[in-house]
Design a protein around this motif. Structure first.
Motif, short mmCIF file in Angstrom:
data_model
loop_
_atom_site.label_atom_id
_atom_site.label_comp_id
_atom_site.label_asym_id
_atom_site.label_seq_id
_atom_site.Cartn_x
_atom_site.Cartn_y
_atom_site.Cartn_z
N ASN A 153 0.81 -1.22 0.00
CA ASN A 153 0.00 0.00 0.00
C ASN A 153 0.85 1.28 0.00
OD1 ASN A 153 1.01 -0.08 2.55
ND2 ASN A 153 -0.97 -0.12 3.60
N ILE A 154 2.15 1.13 -0.20
CA ILE A 154 3.01 2.32 -0.26
C ILE A 154 4.23 2.01 -1.13
CG2 ILE A 154 4.28 1.72 1.84
CD1 ILE A 154 4.45 4.73 2.45
N ILE A 155 4.62 2.99 -1.96
CA ILE A 155 5.84 2.85 -2.74
C ILE A 155 6.66 4.15 -2.57
CG2 ILE A 155 4.83 1.24 -4.42
CD1 ILE A 155 4.51 3.56 -6.35
N ASP A 211 10.31 0.57 -5.07
CA ASP A 211 10.21 1.50 -6.19
C ASP A 211 8.97 1.24 -7.06
OD1 ASP A 211 12.55 2.70 -5.41
OD2 ASP A 211 13.81 1.44 -6.69
N TYR A 212 8.35 0.10 -6.93
CA TYR A 212 7.25 -0.26 -7.84
C TYR A 212 6.04 -0.80 -7.04
CZ TYR A 212 11.05 -0.20 -11.23
OH TYR A 212 12.12 0.16 -11.96
N PHE A 213 4.87 -0.53 -7.64
CA PHE A 213 3.62 -1.16 -7.14
C PHE A 213 3.34 -2.35 -8.07
CE2 PHE A 213 -1.13 -1.33 -7.32
CZ PHE A 213 -1.31 -1.91 -6.08
N TRP A 264 4.24 -0.65 -11.63
CA TRP A 264 3.93 0.79 -11.74
C TRP A 264 4.85 1.56 -10.80
CZ3 TRP A 264 0.60 4.13 -8.44
CH2 TRP A 264 0.36 5.38 -9.02
N ASP A 265 5.57 2.48 -11.43
CA ASP A 265 6.55 3.25 -10.64
C ASP A 265 6.04 4.62 -10.24
OD1 ASP A 265 6.48 4.55 -13.03
OD2 ASP A 265 8.61 4.32 -13.49
N GLY A 266 4.75 4.86 -10.35
CA GLY A 266 4.13 6.13 -9.97
C GLY A 266 4.02 7.09 -11.12
N GLY A 267 4.74 6.80 -12.19
CA GLY A 267 4.59 7.60 -13.40
C GLY A 267 4.97 9.06 -13.22
N GLY A 268 5.84 9.33 -12.21
CA GLY A 268 6.27 10.70 -12.01
C GLY A 268 5.20 11.56 -11.36
N LEU A 269 4.14 10.93 -10.86
CA LEU A 269 3.06 11.68 -10.22
C LEU A 269 3.49 12.16 -8.85
CD1 LEU A 269 0.07 9.36 -11.21
CD2 LEU A 269 0.63 11.59 -12.19
N PRO A 270 2.90 13.24 -8.37
CA PRO A 270 3.29 13.75 -7.05
C PRO A 270 2.90 12.77 -5.96
CG PRO A 270 1.36 14.92 -7.89
CD PRO A 270 1.87 14.08 -9.01
N ALA A 271 3.56 12.93 -4.85
CA ALA A 271 3.25 12.07 -3.70
C ALA A 271 1.80 12.27 -3.28
CB ALA A 271 4.22 12.39 -2.57
N GLY A 272 1.24 11.20 -2.78
CA GLY A 272 -0.16 11.25 -2.34
C GLY A 272 -0.81 9.87 -2.40
N VAL A 273 -2.10 9.85 -2.10
CA VAL A 273 -2.86 8.59 -2.07
C VAL A 273 -3.56 8.39 -3.41
CG1 VAL A 273 -4.70 7.28 -0.96
CG2 VAL A 273 -3.19 8.77 0.41
N TYR A 274 -3.42 7.16 -3.94
CA TYR A 274 -4.07 6.79 -5.20
C TYR A 274 -4.93 5.52 -4.99
CZ TYR A 274 -0.99 10.23 -7.28
OH TYR A 274 -0.36 11.41 -7.57
N PHE A 275 -5.93 5.41 -5.83
CA PHE A 275 -6.92 4.32 -5.66
C PHE A 275 -6.81 3.35 -6.85
CE2 PHE A 275 -8.43 8.12 -3.66
CZ PHE A 275 -8.88 7.70 -2.42
N TYR A 276 -6.91 2.04 -6.54
CA TYR A 276 -6.84 1.05 -7.63
C TYR A 276 -8.11 0.17 -7.64
CZ TYR A 276 -5.36 -2.31 -4.02
OH TYR A 276 -5.31 -3.11 -2.91
N LEU A 277 -8.43 -0.33 -8.84
CA LEU A 277 -9.57 -1.28 -9.03
C LEU A 277 -9.05 -2.44 -9.89
CD1 LEU A 277 -12.53 -2.21 -8.97
CD2 LEU A 277 -12.91 -0.77 -11.00
N ILE A 296 2.05 7.07 -2.77
CA ILE A 296 3.39 7.43 -3.26
C ILE A 296 3.99 8.36 -2.21
CG2 ILE A 296 4.73 8.51 -5.09
CD1 ILE A 296 2.52 7.87 -7.05
N ALA A 297 5.05 7.86 -1.60
CA ALA A 297 5.71 8.66 -0.55
C ALA A 297 7.00 9.26 -1.11
CB ALA A 297 6.02 7.79 0.66
#
Length: 749
Positions: A664-666, A676-678, A719-732, A747-748
């Motif tokens: 739940n954290i990368i 480094d990856y989800f 998934w390496d976060g795609g350069g997105l800013p840190a924060g909480v993301y939701f998956y389905l 993403i921390a």
């Protein structure tokens, strides 16, 4: 007066002047009616046939009185309501035959004129409980009638009553009795006259006869043939003084009719032409249905004197004549069974006829050597001799039988007779029962497949004709395939019994075949029977079925076998039978074809034993069907097979599921090479494995604002976060069978 009747009579008043003009024509006033009757017969459905028989004086009647048609009127009883006027066209015109044509006289010739038509009687129109009547009115009777007033001006009303066509809600089908035959003969003054007016009823109803006064009705000499009949009542004819309904013809005795037989009798004492009326009433189960009437005439003339013939019977072995009421003829075995009859007549050239009539029995009559002869003619004897012979087998069984021996002459108008009532007893010649033997050797025991044969021989001590038959006690031999073939040899009757025992015989342990030799001398059956039992030996032990499958938990339960996808299901099956019956192993899918899913079953069948192998590589079809059931059957070939079955359920196991624990954290932005990856394709996540129709479909990752930032259908994604800013993301996460998994990944920095 009923309104319709009033209208009809007014119409007659209008037509009367015209008819009075026709009165001047002699044929309109012609006298011609001898008598007649109406007849109503059921045809089918609502259809009936109404017939008028009119008897016409062919000597004194004029041709102008022959009507081409007549009109019958039907009325409702009680109310006299007119139902219909029915025209009856003439269908035939024939002579009435004499009982004895040799006695015919030219001044007595009668014709039978038949008028007839169909009529529909529906339940809606003809349901009145009081019933209905039919009438036809016509004038005039013969001028020469001797027992009524003004015969030339007397008319006849032909009259018939019939019931409604329904009763108590049920159809009531009824035909009127038919009185027959019409009288054509004359009577001799001073001689007994008899005639059978008895009728027949097609419905089997009871008939009762009585004498009635003939009906005159409303037609007259000036108005002889009205267009239709008036309703009842109908005036009767007027008898001459001294005569009445019960004394219609002067006689000693006067005219009478048998109440139940319809036999007409009179010994007339006066010459003349006499009209008379009879009524036949029918009853069904004691309830009156209706009546039919007939008027007719009897002519009485002086006849030549006719002496009564005479018959004498001579006792066997004696010259004495048989005495009625005193002697009893006793016929015994070994003695003469014939008696001599002599019949004669004092009249010249008298033709005599001899006949027999049983009084109190219905057995076969004895025989007469001579049935007829003529006496007192040139070159002929004054007496005819005949032999009356009783059969050797005649058996009165201890009773006294009465037999009338009757001689009749050919006198006119009716023959005279003499009767000797013979009382006799008869004991038939002794007769022994047939004899019957067989070549069967008892006891007979048989198994299925055995052939049983033996012979039977039937003989009769008196060589009477024989029959030989086979029956079964409680069964029909032919239904088992057993036969009896007959053949004759000299004075004996042979039979060959043959039975190939098959499975039809195993239902009973014992069959008793009964053979009967019979003879029927004098129609008195004598029989000898022989019973031959056949015991059936049959036992069957059920076969045994063993398999390499695990035994069922309980009897008749289903064995469940589980393997993973791609796992191999294999088994061997073995069948044995203690009776060495032929065995066959089979397998069948319950609701599917085994070959369609790749299952193989290879049997090796034989007598007393059978084996088979089963193999199947488990696939997802078993998952889709929630398991596949196969029934294995061991069948034996015998009369009462006891098959053995085993049902096995094959199930493909799904991989065991562990708790889904995805990361739940990368930390892709920390340069430490860790987290480094989800990803879910590792042992730690425990994402359910792909299984048959439940396979990984895709994963979608969304930002907190619902924007999809990542998606893939690759189960081994990273998934390496795609350069997105840190924060909480939701998956389905979605699988192909509809299963879904949801969560968050952070993403921390």
């Amino acid at each position: 007066m009923h309104s319709s009747t009033l209208i009809h009579r007014l119409l007659r008043g209008i037509l009367l002047p015209l008819l009075l003009c026709l009165w001047l024509l002699p044929q309109a006033r012609a006298t011609h009616i001898v008598g007649g009757e109406l007849d109503l017969q059921y045809v089918s459905g609502d259809m009936y046939r109404l017939t008028l028989n009119l008897y016409f004086d062919a000597v004194n009647g004029q041709p102008g009185a022959l009507d081409p048609s007549m009109v019958a009127s039907i009325f409702e009883k009680g109310s006299n309501r007119r139902m219909v006027n029915l025209t009856l066209p003439q269908l035939s015109n024939t002579l009435v035959s004499y009982t004895s044509p040799a006695c015919s006289t030219p001044d007595l010739v009668t014709r039978r004129i038949v008028y007839s038509s169909n009529i529909t009687l529906t339940a809606q129109q003809y349901a009145n409980a009081a019933g209905y009547y039919v009438a036809v009115e016509r004038c005039c009777r013969n001028n020469g009638i001797s027992n009524i007033v003004n015969p030339g001006g007397a008319a006849q009303t032909f009259y018939l009553e019939f019931p409604p066509v329904t009763r108590n809600g049920q159809a009531l089908r009824n035909s009127t009795p038919r009185i027959f035959p019409p009288l054509s003969d004359y009577a001799c003054r001073g001689e007994l006259f008899y005639y059978n007016f008895g009728g027949q009823d097609v419905d089997g109803d009871s008939l009762v006869y009585d004498l009635v006064t003939p009906l005159n009705g409303h037609s007259t000499a000036t108005f002889p043939n009205p267009g239709f009949a008036d309703p009842a009542p109908y005036q009767p004819i007027n008898w001459l003084p001294g005569l009445s309904t019960i004394n219609q013809i002067p006689g000693a005795p006067t005219l009478s009719i048998g109440r139940l037989t319809g036999r007409l009798e009179v010994r007339p004492t006066q010459l003349g032409l006499f009209v008379f009326g009879i009524r036949c009433t029918e009853y069904r189960k004691g309830v009156r249905l209706g009546e039919a009437r007939r008027d007719f005439q009897l002519k009485v003339i002086n006849c030549p004197t006719n002496a009564r013939p005479k018959v004498l019977m001579q006792l066997p072995g004696s010259t004495q004549a048989y005495q009625v009421g005193r002697d009893t003829l006793r016929l015994t075995p070994g003695n003469n069974r014939c008696v001599t009859l002599r019949f004669t007549d004092p009249d010249p050239t008298s033709a005599l006829t001899l006949s027999l009539s049983p009084v109190n029995f219905n057995a076969t009559l004895p025989t007469l050597s001579v049935l007829q002869g003529t006496v007192h003619a040139p070159g002929l004897p004054d007496t005819v001799t005949s032999r009356l012979c009783f059969p050797n087998c005649f058996n009165t069984k201890g009773k006294v039988y009465l037999l009338d021996v009757i001689v009749a002459d050919n006198g006119c108008s009716l023959p005279k007779r003499d009767t000797v009532r013979v009382a006799f007893t008869s004991v038939p010649d002794p007769n022994s029962a047939p004899r019957l033997r067989s070549t069967a050797v008892l006891p007979i025991r048989a198994k299925v497949g055995d052939l049983i044969t033996f012979d039977l021989v039937a003989t009769d001590p008196e060589n009477d004709p024989l029959t030989l038959e086979m029956t079964g006690k409680g069964f029909t031999p032919g239904n088992l395939g057993a036969t009896l073939t007959l053949g004759a040899a000299g004075n004996q009757l042979n039979g060959r019994f043959s039975w190939r025992v098959d499975c039809r015989a195993v239902d009973k342990p014992l069959y008793e075949f009964e053979f009967t030799a019979a003879a029927s001398p004098c129609n008195d059956r004598q029989a000898t029977s022989l019973v031959i039992p056949v015991q059936i030996e049959y036992a069957n032990k059920p076969p045994l079925l063993t398999t390499s499958f695990a035994p069922p938990i309980a009897a008749d339960s289903i064995t469940i076998v589980r393997r993973p996808v791609g796992g191999v299901f294999e088994a061997t099956l073995t069948g044995t039978d203690a009776d060495n019956d032929a065995l066959a192993l089979t397998a069948a899918g319950n609701g599917f074809e085994m070959s369609a899913v790749g299952m193989t079953f290879t049997p090796r069948n034989g007598a007393g034993s059978a084996s088979a192998t089963f193999r199947w590589v488990g696939d997802c079809e078993a998952v889709r069907r929630n398991g596949l059931e196969v029934t294995f059957t061991l069948q034996e070939t015998t009369c009462r097979p006891q098959p053995r079955t085993r049902t096995v359920r094959f199930e493909v196991e799904a991989p065991s599921e562990q708790p889904f624990l995805p990361p739940n954290i990368i930390t892709p932005y920390q340069v430490d090479g860790k987290n480094d990856y989800f990803t879910l394709d590792n042992a730690q996540a425990n994402l359910p494995l792909d299984f048959c129709d439940s396979r990984f479909a895709d994963i979608q990752i969304f930002s907190r604002w619902g924007n999809r930032v990542f998606t893939t259908n690759n189960r081994a994604f990273r998934w390496d976060g795609g350069g997105l800013p840190a924060g909480v993301y939701f998956y389905l996460i979605e699988f192909t069978d509809g299963k879904k998994y949801k969560g968050t990944v952070t993403i921390a920095n």
